[in-house]
Design a protein around this motif. Sequence first.
Motif, PDB file in Angstrom:
ATOM      1  N   HIS A  92       0.820  -1.215   0.000  1.00  0.00           N
ATOM      2  CA  HIS A  92       0.000   0.000   0.000  1.00  0.00           C
ATOM      3  C   HIS A  92       0.856   1.268   0.000  1.00  0.00           C
ATOM      4  O   HIS A  92       0.415   2.310   0.481  1.00  0.00           O
ATOM      5  CB  HIS A  92      -0.939   0.023   1.223  1.00  0.00           C
ATOM      6  CG  HIS A  92      -1.895  -1.125   1.274  1.00  0.00           C
ATOM      7  ND1 HIS A  92      -3.093  -1.115   0.613  1.00  0.00           N
ATOM      8  CD2 HIS A  92      -1.808  -2.331   1.895  1.00  0.00           C
ATOM      9  CE1 HIS A  92      -3.724  -2.258   0.835  1.00  0.00           C
ATOM     10  NE2 HIS A  92      -2.962  -3.023   1.599  1.00  0.00           N
ATOM     11  N   GLY A  93       2.072   1.201  -0.518  1.00  0.00           N
ATOM     12  CA  GLY A  93       2.935   2.374  -0.498  1.00  0.00           C
ATOM     13  C   GLY A  93       3.463   2.689   0.894  1.00  0.00           C
ATOM     14  O   GLY A  93       3.711   3.855   1.226  1.00  0.00           O
ATOM     15  N   LEU A  94       3.667   1.661   1.720  1.00  0.00           N
ATOM     16  CA  LEU A  94       4.108   1.850   3.096  1.00  0.00           C
ATOM     17  C   LEU A  94       5.447   2.581   3.155  1.00  0.00           C
ATOM     18  O   LEU A  94       6.370   2.288   2.401  1.00  0.00           O
ATOM     19  CB  LEU A  94       4.247   0.490   3.787  1.00  0.00           C
ATOM     20  CG  LEU A  94       4.742   0.501   5.235  1.00  0.00           C
ATOM     21  CD1 LEU A  94       3.706   1.137   6.150  1.00  0.00           C
ATOM     22  CD2 LEU A  94       5.059  -0.921   5.703  1.00  0.00           C
ATOM     23  N   VAL A  95       5.547   3.554   4.060  1.00  0.00           N
ATOM     24  CA  VAL A  95       6.787   4.271   4.339  1.00  0.00           C
ATOM     25  C   VAL A  95       7.194   3.965   5.776  1.00  0.00           C
ATOM     26  O   VAL A  95       6.388   4.112   6.698  1.00  0.00           O
ATOM     27  CB  VAL A  95       6.612   5.797   4.150  1.00  0.00           C
ATOM     28  CG1 VAL A  95       7.917   6.532   4.474  1.00  0.00           C
ATOM     29  CG2 VAL A  95       6.159   6.115   2.733  1.00  0.00           C
ATOM     30  N   LEU A 119       4.003   4.775   8.032  1.00  0.00           N
ATOM     31  CA  LEU A 119       3.166   5.797   7.418  1.00  0.00           C
ATOM     32  C   LEU A 119       2.603   5.287   6.099  1.00  0.00           C
ATOM     33  O   LEU A 119       3.329   4.724   5.274  1.00  0.00           O
ATOM     34  CB  LEU A 119       4.017   7.052   7.171  1.00  0.00           C
ATOM     35  CG  LEU A 119       3.375   8.220   6.431  1.00  0.00           C
ATOM     36  CD1 LEU A 119       2.293   8.851   7.297  1.00  0.00           C
ATOM     37  CD2 LEU A 119       4.436   9.261   6.079  1.00  0.00           C
ATOM     38  N   ASN A 120       1.314   5.450   5.915  1.00  0.00           N
ATOM     39  CA  ASN A 120       0.670   5.206   4.629  1.00  0.00           C
ATOM     40  C   ASN A 120       0.154   6.547   4.142  1.00  0.00           C
ATOM     41  O   ASN A 120      -0.845   7.058   4.647  1.00  0.00           O
ATOM     42  CB  ASN A 120      -0.483   4.205   4.763  1.00  0.00           C
ATOM     43  CG  ASN A 120      -1.029   3.763   3.422  1.00  0.00           C
ATOM     44  OD1 ASN A 120      -0.571   4.214   2.374  1.00  0.00           O
ATOM     45  ND2 ASN A 120      -2.020   2.890   3.449  1.00  0.00           N
ATOM     46  N   PRO A 121       0.848   7.188   3.208  1.00  0.00           N
ATOM     47  CA  PRO A 121       0.491   8.555   2.804  1.00  0.00           C
ATOM     48  C   PRO A 121      -0.980   8.704   2.442  1.00  0.00           C
ATOM     49  O   PRO A 121      -1.524   7.931   1.660  1.00  0.00           O
ATOM     50  CB  PRO A 121       1.396   8.803   1.587  1.00  0.00           C
ATOM     51  CG  PRO A 121       2.572   7.908   1.802  1.00  0.00           C
ATOM     52  CD  PRO A 121       2.007   6.675   2.454  1.00  0.00           C
ATOM     53  N   GLY A 122      -1.604   9.698   3.054  1.00  0.00           N
ATOM     54  CA  GLY A 122      -3.010   9.964   2.797  1.00  0.00           C
ATOM     55  C   GLY A 122      -3.966   9.112   3.598  1.00  0.00           C
ATOM     56  O   GLY A 122      -5.184   9.329   3.553  1.00  0.00           O
ATOM     57  N   LYS A 123      -3.430   8.121   4.345  1.00  0.00           N
ATOM     58  CA  LYS A 123      -4.281   7.208   5.107  1.00  0.00           C
ATOM     59  C   LYS A 123      -4.095   7.367   6.617  1.00  0.00           C
ATOM     60  O   LYS A 123      -5.064   7.551   7.353  1.00  0.00           O
ATOM     61  CB  LYS A 123      -3.991   5.762   4.697  1.00  0.00           C
ATOM     62  CG  LYS A 123      -4.174   5.476   3.215  1.00  0.00           C
ATOM     63  CD  LYS A 123      -5.623   5.634   2.777  1.00  0.00           C
ATOM     64  CE  LYS A 123      -5.785   5.244   1.312  1.00  0.00           C
ATOM     65  NZ  LYS A 123      -7.186   5.359   0.863  1.00  0.00           N
ATOM     66  N   GLY A 124      -2.861   7.253   7.079  1.00  0.00           N
ATOM     67  CA  GLY A 124      -2.646   7.346   8.518  1.00  0.00           C
ATOM     68  C   GLY A 124      -1.235   6.949   8.907  1.00  0.00           C
ATOM     69  O   GLY A 124      -0.413   6.579   8.064  1.00  0.00           O
TER      70      GLY A 124
END
Length: 366
Positions: free
Chosen positions: A134-137, A151-156
């Motif tokens: 999911h684009g995990l950072v 961090l998942n940008p735009g999610k939480g």
Amino acid sequence: MASWSDLPGELLRIIIAALPNPIHHARFQAVCRSWRSVPSPRKLPGVLLPTGSLLLPFDSAPHRMFPLPENQRFVGSTDCFLTIDVIDAHNKHTYVLTNPFSRTMLELPELDAVIGNVPETFGIHKVLTHSGLHGLVVIRTDNRNHPIILLNPGKGVWLPKPRHQPFTRIIDVAFLGDTLYAITQAENLISLGVAFYTKGIPTVTSIKRVITGPIVTLEKDKDAPGNRSPHDYIINDAIHLARDHERPHVDILTAWYLVQSHGKLLMVRREMECTSYLEGFTRKVEVFEADIGARTWVPVSTGLHGHALFLSKHSSKSIVAGDEIEEDAIYFIDNGEVFNLRSKTTSPPNKDFGFDAMWLFYPSSL
């Protein structure tokens, strides 16, 4: 007249091969999608300084490839993405992920909300991205209250409890497949199970020590009350200093790195002789492969299976060797040394490099 984007690939390859350095390659590939599809002939990554200067190995001077305003610094890199820390007049921080080759930019407001106001000593040590999750950072910092951030940008965003173990003992992190792993100075390997709520908010669902390292004293000494820094919210920066008792003017520095290579998880343990802080030469390098089934570290001495390792505090990666990249070599960014795992030889240090520098990998090398 045909559009520039419609130039034939054969002609574009001739043009990029004639360009004098990788900065021009990057600008070439930033023109449009068809130009970006042409592989750069360069594979050896550049060395990016926090201020935006780019050191190209074998070049004599740094290039201002990414000039930044005085209130901005690069604080991390992962593959082609760079992380920029922007500080306003009120010492508030905002963070941005940018790909200079595709000119894409991703703001991280969730991260700003968590660590927007931090002390001057706060530092981001590493930024990882995983497009398959999911684009995990994943962000590792030097702060005991926020040592690991998902961090998942735009999610939480997800944070461990302040000063919660084992997160404050983690000194490096890496992905192996879809699993996030971490090591401590005691050379314990920890797997962190990551899942996502229905809205895409990441969370750590499990913490498991999969390897218990042989070293048990370093971690205890580091956290002993008599050895703590006055700013005890600062985490040791993946190094251990010990005095050489036979030579009082010499310190022995040990550093650890965790990196995925050829489908394996590797730990690199490096010893340096230093006459001043972070200035010295490598005297010993050992590489270990994580045998998770046997729950042990296995020494690696036969090479890196056609790969080379590029190691730094901010970014570490394994790249297929060839052309400019030496097979079975380990490139250290802090002083520019290159260690050959087979011959056990080390190139002379290069003072132009630096501890806070980070590797910049070009699209053609990934």
